[in-house]
Design a protein around this motif. Sequence first.
Motif, short mmCIF file in Angstrom:
data_model
loop_
_atom_site.label_atom_id
_atom_site.label_comp_id
_atom_site.label_asym_id
_atom_site.label_seq_id
_atom_site.Cartn_x
_atom_site.Cartn_y
_atom_site.Cartn_z
N LYS A 113 40.23 -0.07 10.52
CA LYS A 113 40.37 0.04 11.98
C LYS A 113 39.02 0.05 12.71
N HIS A 114 38.03 0.66 12.11
CA HIS A 114 36.74 0.79 12.79
C HIS A 114 35.64 -0.06 12.16
N ILE A 115 35.55 -0.02 10.83
CA ILE A 115 34.41 -0.68 10.19
C ILE A 115 34.64 -2.19 10.06
N PHE A 116 35.75 -2.57 9.46
CA PHE A 116 36.03 -4.01 9.36
C PHE A 116 36.15 -4.63 10.75
N HIS A 117 36.77 -3.92 11.67
CA HIS A 117 36.89 -4.41 13.04
C HIS A 117 35.50 -4.76 13.62
N GLY A 162 28.40 5.08 16.20
CA GLY A 162 27.70 4.00 15.51
C GLY A 162 28.49 2.71 15.41
N LEU A 163 29.45 2.51 16.32
CA LEU A 163 30.31 1.33 16.23
C LEU A 163 30.14 0.41 17.43
N PRO A 164 29.90 -0.84 17.24
CA PRO A 164 29.86 -1.57 15.96
C PRO A 164 28.47 -1.61 15.30
N GLY A 165 27.47 -0.94 15.87
CA GLY A 165 26.08 -1.14 15.45
C GLY A 165 25.79 -0.85 13.98
N ILE A 166 26.28 0.29 13.46
CA ILE A 166 25.92 0.63 12.08
C ILE A 166 26.52 -0.36 11.06
N PRO A 167 27.81 -0.66 11.12
CA PRO A 167 28.32 -1.66 10.16
C PRO A 167 27.59 -3.00 10.24
N LEU A 168 27.28 -3.43 11.48
CA LEU A 168 26.58 -4.72 11.63
C LEU A 168 25.17 -4.64 11.06
N ALA A 169 24.50 -3.50 11.28
CA ALA A 169 23.13 -3.35 10.76
C ALA A 169 23.13 -3.35 9.23
N ILE A 170 24.18 -2.82 8.64
CA ILE A 170 24.26 -2.80 7.17
C ILE A 170 24.34 -4.24 6.63
N MET A 181 25.72 -3.57 0.07
CA MET A 181 26.25 -3.53 1.44
C MET A 181 27.63 -2.88 1.45
N LEU A 182 28.48 -3.30 0.50
CA LEU A 182 29.82 -2.72 0.40
C LEU A 182 29.75 -1.21 0.20
N ASP A 183 28.87 -0.78 -0.69
CA ASP A 183 28.72 0.65 -0.95
C ASP A 183 28.31 1.39 0.32
N LYS A 184 27.37 0.80 1.06
CA LYS A 184 26.89 1.48 2.27
C LYS A 184 27.97 1.53 3.35
N LEU A 185 28.75 0.47 3.46
CA LEU A 185 29.83 0.46 4.46
C LEU A 185 30.86 1.55 4.13
N VAL A 186 31.18 1.67 2.84
CA VAL A 186 32.15 2.68 2.41
C VAL A 186 31.57 4.08 2.63
N GLU A 187 30.31 4.24 2.32
CA GLU A 187 29.64 5.52 2.51
C GLU A 187 29.61 5.88 4.01
N TYR A 188 29.35 4.88 4.84
CA TYR A 188 29.37 5.12 6.29
C TYR A 188 30.76 5.60 6.73
N PRO A 213 43.16 -0.18 -5.98
CA PRO A 213 43.30 -1.11 -4.86
C PRO A 213 43.38 -0.44 -3.49
N GLN A 214 43.86 0.81 -3.44
CA GLN A 214 43.98 1.46 -2.14
C GLN A 214 42.67 2.15 -1.72
N GLN A 215 41.70 2.10 -2.58
CA GLN A 215 40.44 2.73 -2.22
C GLN A 215 39.71 1.90 -1.17
N PRO A 216 38.98 2.57 -0.27
CA PRO A 216 38.28 1.86 0.81
C PRO A 216 37.45 0.68 0.30
N HIS A 217 36.80 0.86 -0.83
CA HIS A 217 35.95 -0.17 -1.39
C HIS A 217 36.74 -1.46 -1.65
N ALA A 218 37.89 -1.30 -2.32
CA ALA A 218 38.72 -2.46 -2.68
C ALA A 218 39.33 -3.10 -1.43
N ILE A 219 39.76 -2.24 -0.49
CA ILE A 219 40.37 -2.74 0.75
C ILE A 219 39.36 -3.61 1.50
N LEU A 220 38.16 -3.05 1.67
CA LEU A 220 37.13 -3.76 2.44
C LEU A 220 36.69 -5.05 1.74
#
Length: 220
Positions: free
Chosen positions: A58-62, A86-94, A26-33, A4-11
């Motif tokens: 703080k950065h990606i979900f935001h 790459g914020l916010p552009g890369i997460p949004l592009a994903i 998409m989730l995988d790519k966001l975590v990889e980013y 549960p504390q892993q970025p994947h589960a949090i996001l």
Amino acid sequence: MPHPQQPHAILEALCKEQSLALTPEMLDKLVEYGRLLEEWNNKINLISRKEDAPIIIKHIFHSLLITQHHTFQTGEKVLDLGTGGGLPGIPLAIIAPQATFLLVDATGKKITACQEMIATLKLPNVTARHLRVEELHGETFHTIVSRQVALLNKLCAYGEPLLHAKGKLICLKGGSLEQEIKQSLEASQKHHGFPARVEEHPIDEVSPIFSEKKIVIAYR
Ligand code: SAH
């Protein structure tokens, strides 16, 4: 099942709460980013190193919270003004492969990092260019996004020649914005006519780290 504390589960949990439907890819790519961003941040300064919250929140979900107030259309052209790492552009592009994103920044090494991350993530809908936004001519965008870059009146002055007639500027900002918005509307009346209207949305009940954060939308 991821821990549960892993970025994947949090996001995944945060996005579900916001009714933001993401594919597993998409989730995988966001975590990889997030992982790439952290790696690059050890070499060059892209994001704050204050560890008050995980990068994925703080950065990606935001960055993804922009979708609470905007739906990206097929063929939409988006400019990320002052993208940094790459914020916010890369997460949004994903999460919006139907739109195309141009990321610009005045700092060359940040754009090099973005270009490397875009290549690693294999994102066909994103380009990063090293330039000051004032030097960008001959292109227009349906939407400009910007996170923690400049005062609203400056962003609007930069954005005015680059925005389509019905375009809008969406920025992620912090703190009290009353004065900043007032100044920007006054400047618009005197000079470039943009923005005609500004909306300020708090980010509520998502996470206490966003309690001071706002989404500001400037309309023509
Ligand atoms: N949006 C990113 C970076 C914020 S720091 C994030 O949220 O993490 C602000 C960035 O804006 C810096 O990288 C700076 O180089 C860039 N910047 C400031 N003025 C700019 C301009 N006129 N044109 C292009 N980039 C600019």
